[in-house]
Write a protein that holds these residues in place. Structure first.
Motif, PDB file in Angstrom:
ATOM      1  N   MET B 136      29.670  63.649  77.268  1.00 29.58           N
ATOM      2  CA  MET B 136      29.361  62.373  76.623  1.00 29.58           C
ATOM      3  C   MET B 136      30.642  61.568  76.386  1.00 29.58           C
ATOM      4  O   MET B 136      30.694  60.358  76.632  1.00 29.58           O
ATOM      5  CB  MET B 136      28.633  62.599  75.299  1.00 29.58           C
ATOM      6  CG  MET B 136      27.243  63.215  75.431  1.00 29.58           C
ATOM      7  SD  MET B 136      26.064  62.271  76.436  1.00 29.58           S
ATOM      8  CE  MET B 136      25.866  60.778  75.444  1.00 29.58           C
ATOM      9  N   VAL B 168      35.776  52.082  70.147  1.00 32.34           N
ATOM     10  CA  VAL B 168      35.278  53.291  70.806  1.00 32.34           C
ATOM     11  C   VAL B 168      35.593  54.560  70.014  1.00 32.34           C
ATOM     12  O   VAL B 168      34.944  55.592  70.207  1.00 32.34           O
ATOM     13  CB  VAL B 168      35.818  53.373  72.266  1.00 32.34           C
ATOM     14  CG1 VAL B 168      37.258  53.858  72.314  1.00 32.34           C
ATOM     15  CG2 VAL B 168      34.923  54.252  73.116  1.00 32.34           C
ATOM     16  N   PRO B 170      35.007  55.656  66.905  1.00 33.73           N
ATOM     17  CA  PRO B 170      33.912  56.352  66.207  1.00 33.73           C
ATOM     18  C   PRO B 170      32.916  57.017  67.171  1.00 33.73           C
ATOM     19  O   PRO B 170      32.323  58.034  66.834  1.00 33.73           O
ATOM     20  CB  PRO B 170      33.224  55.227  65.417  1.00 33.73           C
ATOM     21  CG  PRO B 170      34.238  54.139  65.317  1.00 33.73           C
ATOM     22  CD  PRO B 170      35.059  54.226  66.559  1.00 33.73           C
ATOM     23  N   THR B 171      32.737  56.419  68.352  1.00 30.52           N
ATOM     24  CA  THR B 171      31.851  57.021  69.356  1.00 30.52           C
ATOM     25  C   THR B 171      32.394  58.377  69.797  1.00 30.52           C
ATOM     26  O   THR B 171      31.679  59.385  69.815  1.00 30.52           O
ATOM     27  CB  THR B 171      31.746  56.091  70.590  1.00 30.52           C
ATOM     28  OG1 THR B 171      31.210  54.835  70.171  1.00 30.52           O
ATOM     29  CG2 THR B 171      30.876  56.695  71.665  1.00 30.52           C
ATOM     30  N   ARG B 174      32.263  61.024  67.043  1.00 33.87           N
ATOM     31  CA  ARG B 174      30.939  61.598  66.851  1.00 33.87           C
ATOM     32  C   ARG B 174      30.614  62.608  67.953  1.00 33.87           C
ATOM     33  O   ARG B 174      30.166  63.710  67.679  1.00 33.87           O
ATOM     34  CB  ARG B 174      29.886  60.479  66.837  1.00 33.87           C
ATOM     35  CG  ARG B 174      28.545  60.936  66.306  1.00 33.87           C
ATOM     36  CD  ARG B 174      27.556  59.783  66.218  1.00 33.87           C
ATOM     37  NE  ARG B 174      26.323  60.236  66.818  1.00 33.87           N
ATOM     38  CZ  ARG B 174      25.961  60.020  68.065  1.00 33.87           C
ATOM     39  NH1 ARG B 174      26.704  59.283  68.876  1.00 33.87           N
ATOM     40  NH2 ARG B 174      24.835  60.514  68.528  1.00 33.87           N
ATOM     41  N   TYR B 175      30.866  62.228  69.211  1.00 33.76           N
ATOM     42  CA  TYR B 175      30.556  63.139  70.309  1.00 33.76           C
ATOM     43  C   TYR B 175      31.345  64.441  70.197  1.00 33.76           C
ATOM     44  O   TYR B 175      30.822  65.519  70.456  1.00 33.76           O
ATOM     45  CB  TYR B 175      30.878  62.491  71.663  1.00 33.76           C
ATOM     46  CG  TYR B 175      29.967  61.348  72.061  1.00 33.76           C
ATOM     47  CD1 TYR B 175      28.643  61.283  71.631  1.00 33.76           C
ATOM     48  CD2 TYR B 175      30.430  60.340  72.909  1.00 33.76           C
ATOM     49  CE1 TYR B 175      27.811  60.236  72.014  1.00 33.76           C
ATOM     50  CE2 TYR B 175      29.607  59.296  73.301  1.00 33.76           C
ATOM     51  CZ  TYR B 175      28.305  59.247  72.854  1.00 33.76           C
ATOM     52  OH  TYR B 175      27.495  58.217  73.236  1.00 33.76           O
ATOM     53  N   LEU B 180      25.876  66.937  65.344  1.00 29.66           N
ATOM     54  CA  LEU B 180      24.910  66.177  66.152  1.00 29.66           C
ATOM     55  C   LEU B 180      23.490  66.669  65.928  1.00 29.66           C
ATOM     56  O   LEU B 180      22.550  66.154  66.524  1.00 29.66           O
ATOM     57  CB  LEU B 180      25.224  66.308  67.639  1.00 29.66           C
ATOM     58  CG  LEU B 180      26.514  65.686  68.149  1.00 29.66           C
ATOM     59  CD1 LEU B 180      26.704  66.028  69.610  1.00 29.66           C
ATOM     60  CD2 LEU B 180      26.490  64.175  67.961  1.00 29.66           C
TER      61      LEU B 180
END
Lengths: 187, 187
Positions: B136, B168, B170-171, B174-175, B180
């Motif tokens: 991801m 980008v 925070p994206t 998170r990944y 999750l």
């Protein structure tokens, strides 16, 4: 000249934004009214000419129909519905290959994505910086297309569409609909 | 045969995972010790052979050095430091073009990304599903590379590296590092 050929010539010569149904009709030597009769606007004709397997207007309608706080999830689910079909996948890969190797194709694709797909969703969210947000959302979706269908990165290939949608939905949601101000005040 | 040519033949013939310094030395008819003397392991030799402008070990060290809650930001910043340089950009675009048009190159790239770059970062976070998370994160970075350097989507091209990193981070965070589970329980 057949109308779809005329459309392809016009779009690849002038890009998406500067092309018009009127000019395409002229290339094909037909009445613009006839083109309008068969195609529901420029986006639909572009999709048809580029073998994009869905009318972008329907796609955007599907994404925008529903609560704002789930727009990211609907966007991802709508794309993977199309892409995971054999026809959708094949056309997507062809589109990426051609955008990566021909500047004409890259230009058509970026103008189309900005104007008709991600741009429309971002604009309808009424948030600041809609165009940059559209670009960020498009980057995530194109990257997933690369990993799942072109480069074939195993864990992304083997995940179900539902899993990928669940993972990517919060990303798209943040880019398209959330407050980014906090993130944008960088040191 | 020169060692970098031997390496390119080995990597493109067998992929990244199945290649070895020993076999590359044999192709070049030199002592494996000599290859080890000049290259700091398989990842470094691969980077050199593929004209990747940075030793992946240094890249990973830079990403992992610092607090866990900012790993996404460091990852993005490290990549854009390299990619926004003229040399980095040119090689990145060449790498993407070749991965999109040749299955050998796609295989090398996906194995290298999984094993040495995103895979290493995800594994070091000690989270569930590290390989899918790596995929991801890689999808987001490859998508940004496509939009900024290949397709040339204006708002993403014109944003500063700092802006893109802030959007980008925070994206990626998170990944790679966040919980999750909530996202993965889809209806």
């Amino acid at each position: 000249m057949e109308i779809l050929n005329a459309a392809r010539n016009e779009f690849s010569g002038k890009g998406y934004d500067a092309s018009s149904l009127r000019a395409i009709a002229r290339l094909d030597e037909v009445d613009p009214e006839i083109v309008h009769h068969y195609f529901d606007g420029k986006a639909a004709l572009f999709a048809e000419a580029m073998s994009i397997p869905v009318n972008p207007l329907f796609l955007i309608d599907a994404v925008l129909a529903g609560p704002r706080e789930r727009v990211g999830e609907r966007l991802a689910a709508t794309f993977f519905d199309i892409w995971d079909s054999a026809q959708g996948r094949e056309r997507l890969v062809a589109l990426i290959r051609s955008a990566v190797s021909h500047e004409d194709a890259a230009r058509m694709l970026r103008e189309f994505l900005a104007r008709e797909v991600f741009g429309k969703v971002a604009l309808s969210m009424e948030v600041p910086q809609p165009h940059l947000r559209a670009g960020m959302a498009a980057s995530q979706m194109i990257g997933l297309a690369m990993m799942r269908y072109v480069i074939g990165f195993e864990p992304v290939v083997q995940a179900s569409a539902e899993e990928i949608v669940a993972l990517v939905a919060p990303t798209l949601q943040r880019y398209l609909a959330d407050d980014l101000v906090g993130d944008l005040t960088v040191g």
